[in-house]
Write a protein that holds these residues in place. Structure first.
Motif, mmCIF file in Angstrom:
data_model
loop_
_atom_site.group_PDB
_atom_site.id
_atom_site.type_symbol
_atom_site.label_atom_id
_atom_site.label_comp_id
_atom_site.label_asym_id
_atom_site.label_seq_id
_atom_site.Cartn_x
_atom_site.Cartn_y
_atom_site.Cartn_z
ATOM 1 N N SER A 1 0.806 -1.219 0.000
ATOM 2 C CA SER A 1 0.000 0.000 0.000
ATOM 3 C C SER A 1 0.840 1.270 0.000
ATOM 4 O O SER A 1 0.301 2.356 -0.191
ATOM 5 N N ASP A 2 2.134 1.162 0.225
ATOM 6 C CA ASP A 2 3.024 2.322 0.231
ATOM 7 C C ASP A 2 3.605 2.503 -1.172
ATOM 8 O O ASP A 2 4.361 1.655 -1.647
ATOM 9 N N PRO A 3 3.270 3.611 -1.865
ATOM 10 C CA PRO A 3 3.782 3.803 -3.234
ATOM 11 C C PRO A 3 5.308 3.821 -3.310
ATOM 12 O O PRO A 3 5.877 3.547 -4.367
ATOM 13 N N GLY A 4 5.973 4.130 -2.202
ATOM 14 C CA GLY A 4 7.422 4.223 -2.220
ATOM 15 C C GLY A 4 8.136 2.883 -2.267
ATOM 16 O O GLY A 4 9.281 2.799 -2.731
ATOM 17 N N ILE A 5 7.486 1.823 -1.796
ATOM 18 C CA ILE A 5 8.158 0.519 -1.729
ATOM 19 C C ILE A 5 7.396 -0.587 -2.442
ATOM 20 O O ILE A 5 7.897 -1.710 -2.545
ATOM 21 N N VAL A 6 6.212 -0.296 -2.955
ATOM 22 C CA VAL A 6 5.375 -1.359 -3.505
ATOM 23 C C VAL A 6 6.027 -2.034 -4.713
ATOM 24 O O VAL A 6 5.889 -3.249 -4.921
ATOM 25 N N LEU A 7 6.770 -1.266 -5.525
ATOM 26 C CA LEU A 7 7.405 -1.855 -6.706
ATOM 27 C C LEU A 7 8.417 -2.926 -6.308
ATOM 28 O O LEU A 7 8.560 -3.942 -7.011
ATOM 29 N N TYR A 8 9.104 -2.711 -5.191
ATOM 30 C CA TYR A 8 10.089 -3.685 -4.735
ATOM 31 C C TYR A 8 9.411 -4.835 -3.995
ATOM 32 O O TYR A 8 9.930 -5.956 -3.985
ATOM 33 N N SER A 9 8.260 -4.563 -3.399
ATOM 34 C CA SER A 9 7.521 -5.630 -2.726
ATOM 35 C C SER A 9 6.982 -6.645 -3.723
ATOM 36 O O SER A 9 7.058 -7.855 -3.504
ATOM 37 N N VAL A 10 6.429 -6.145 -4.848
ATOM 38 C CA VAL A 10 5.877 -7.071 -5.832
ATOM 39 C C VAL A 10 6.977 -7.823 -6.581
ATOM 40 O O VAL A 10 6.699 -8.806 -7.290
ATOM 41 N N ALA A 11 8.233 -7.380 -6.427
ATOM 42 C CA ALA A 11 9.349 -8.094 -7.053
ATOM 43 C C ALA A 11 9.742 -9.340 -6.257
ATOM 44 O O ALA A 11 10.392 -10.236 -6.804
ATOM 45 N N ILE A 12 9.362 -9.398 -4.984
ATOM 46 C CA ILE A 12 9.771 -10.522 -4.133
ATOM 47 C C ILE A 12 9.275 -11.863 -4.671
ATOM 48 O O ILE A 12 10.045 -12.826 -4.734
ATOM 49 N N PRO A 13 7.992 -12.003 -5.074
ATOM 50 C CA PRO A 13 7.563 -13.295 -5.623
ATOM 51 C C PRO A 13 8.341 -13.708 -6.862
ATOM 52 O O PRO A 13 8.637 -14.892 -7.052
ATOM 53 N N ASP A 14 8.677 -12.737 -7.716
ATOM 54 C CA ASP A 14 9.438 -13.048 -8.923
ATOM 55 C C ASP A 14 10.829 -13.569 -8.565
ATOM 56 O O ASP A 14 11.318 -14.540 -9.147
ATOM 57 N N ILE A 15 11.464 -12.919 -7.592
ATOM 58 C CA ILE A 15 12.789 -13.362 -7.147
ATOM 59 C C ILE A 15 12.701 -14.751 -6.529
ATOM 60 O O ILE A 15 13.540 -15.628 -6.792
ATOM 61 N N TRP A 16 11.685 -14.970 -5.713
ATOM 62 C CA TRP A 16 11.512 -16.268 -5.052
ATOM 63 C C TRP A 16 11.253 -17.377 -6.069
ATOM 64 O O TRP A 16 11.747 -18.496 -5.923
ATOM 65 N N LEU A 17 10.507 -17.051 -7.121
ATOM 66 C CA LEU A 17 10.141 -18.057 -8.111
ATOM 67 C C LEU A 17 11.317 -18.475 -8.991
ATOM 68 O O LEU A 17 11.518 -19.667 -9.243
ATOM 69 N N THR A 18 12.085 -17.515 -9.469
ATOM 70 C CA THR A 18 13.011 -17.811 -10.570
ATOM 71 C C THR A 18 14.485 -17.703 -10.215
ATOM 72 O O THR A 18 15.325 -17.836 -11.098
ATOM 73 N N THR A 19 14.819 -17.479 -8.953
ATOM 74 C CA THR A 19 16.227 -17.577 -8.563
ATOM 75 C C THR A 19 16.742 -18.987 -8.830
ATOM 76 O O THR A 19 17.906 -19.186 -9.217
#
Length: 295
Positions: A153-171
């Motif tokens: 919900s925080d516009p300042g960090i949401v872009l990096y938050s939604v990146a976590i599933p991608d990192i978790w999936l494809t590392t």
């Protein structure tokens, strides 16, 4: 090669050529062609030629430029972390040898999970009010209350938050590719460098990484393109919000086409997007792999 052999080879290649023509070449041609028209969203509606007007509209749009910068930031974060973590795990598995077989199998499990399922899972982990991550950090005494960090919900960090599933999936994918590349490095070369007194940093940066250039180039290009077109994990978590802070290029093109009903503008955005990714892929291959040059 005899004529009969050539005909047989041509016969074998025909299905693949037809597949590429129907499912790759034609859609690309249609994408570029549609970008020069103003197209009605209604089937059978008017189709008016407007030249480069859709491209001018795209570059003049703040939503387009903003989505482009967000896509670039998202891709850099995802690919950089995946490469660092994947390389570290690949080196660890290589050192462990056959004893790492079970751990390698476990580490590859996220690859079997559908992206939309992963996005839904991490949404419930990070969602405000009852997200598990905030609760655990609060119980550990790191946060004053579970809702102190607005992951989604925080516009300042949401872009990096939604990146976590991608990192978790494809590392694990990055690890798998780099691990395969490490198996092709001669063990005698590493052993000789150790006997000459080379320490771990020198082995990594002067021997291992230079020999892995082709593999690294392929891994970065494949994952970079895949991360740049991230759609489903972000859609299920935030739908591009809040305040379009997590709206990437794929989401913007989807909304322009479906929600705003402007196929011509969406095609122009998609064409620019495609050319940008091709340019980045070419630069990555020519600078990292450097085909035709000595490693």
């Amino acid at each position: 090669m005899r004529i009969s052999d050539r005909r047989f080879a041509l016969f074998l290649m025909t299905p693949a050529a037809l597949f590429l023509a129907i499912f790759v070449a034609f859609p690309l041609f249609r994408l570029v062609a549609d970008s020069f028209y103003k197209i009605s969203p209604i089937a059978g509606g008017p189709r008016d030629f407007v030249g480069l007007d859709n491209y001018f509209r795209a570059f003049a749009s703040e939503a387009f430029t903003g989505a482009g910068w967000r896509t670039l930031a998202y891709t850099l974060v995802v690919v950089t972390l995946e490469f660092a973590l994947g390389l570290g795990m690949a080196l660890l598995f290589t050192m462990l040898g056959r004893s790492s077989q079970i751990w390698r199998t476990v580490f590859m499990y996220p690859l079997m999970i559908a992206p939309i399922v992963a996005g839904l899972l991490w949404k419930f982990l990070m969602i405000d009010n009852f997200g598990l991550i905030g609760t655990l950090l609060h119980q550990a005494g790191i946060l004053g209350n579970p809702n102190q960090i607005g992951w989604l919900s925080d516009p300042g960090i949401v872009l990096y938050s939604v990146a976590i599933p991608d990192i978790w999936l494809t590392t694990s994918f990055m690890c798998l590719v780099l691990f395969a590349g490490l198996q092709n490095i001669p063990g005698d070369l590493i052993e000789a460098a150790r006997l000459d007194g080379a320490r771990a940093p020198a082995l990594l940066f002067r021997i291992i990484l230079p020999l892995l250039r082709p593999v690294i180039a392929v891994a970065l290009v494949v994952r970079g393109i895949d991360a740049a077109r991230a759609f489903d994990t972000i859609l299920i978590q935030t739908n591009g919000g809040p305040q379009s802070a997590s709206e990437t290029m794929s989401l913007l093109i989807y909304r322009t086409m479906i929600r705003f009903g402007d196929p011509g503008l969406a095609s122009a955005m998609g064409t620019i997007y495609l050319l940008a990714m091709l340019a980045v892929a070419f630069v990555a291959v020519s600078t990292i792999w450097r085909p035709g040059k000595d490693t």
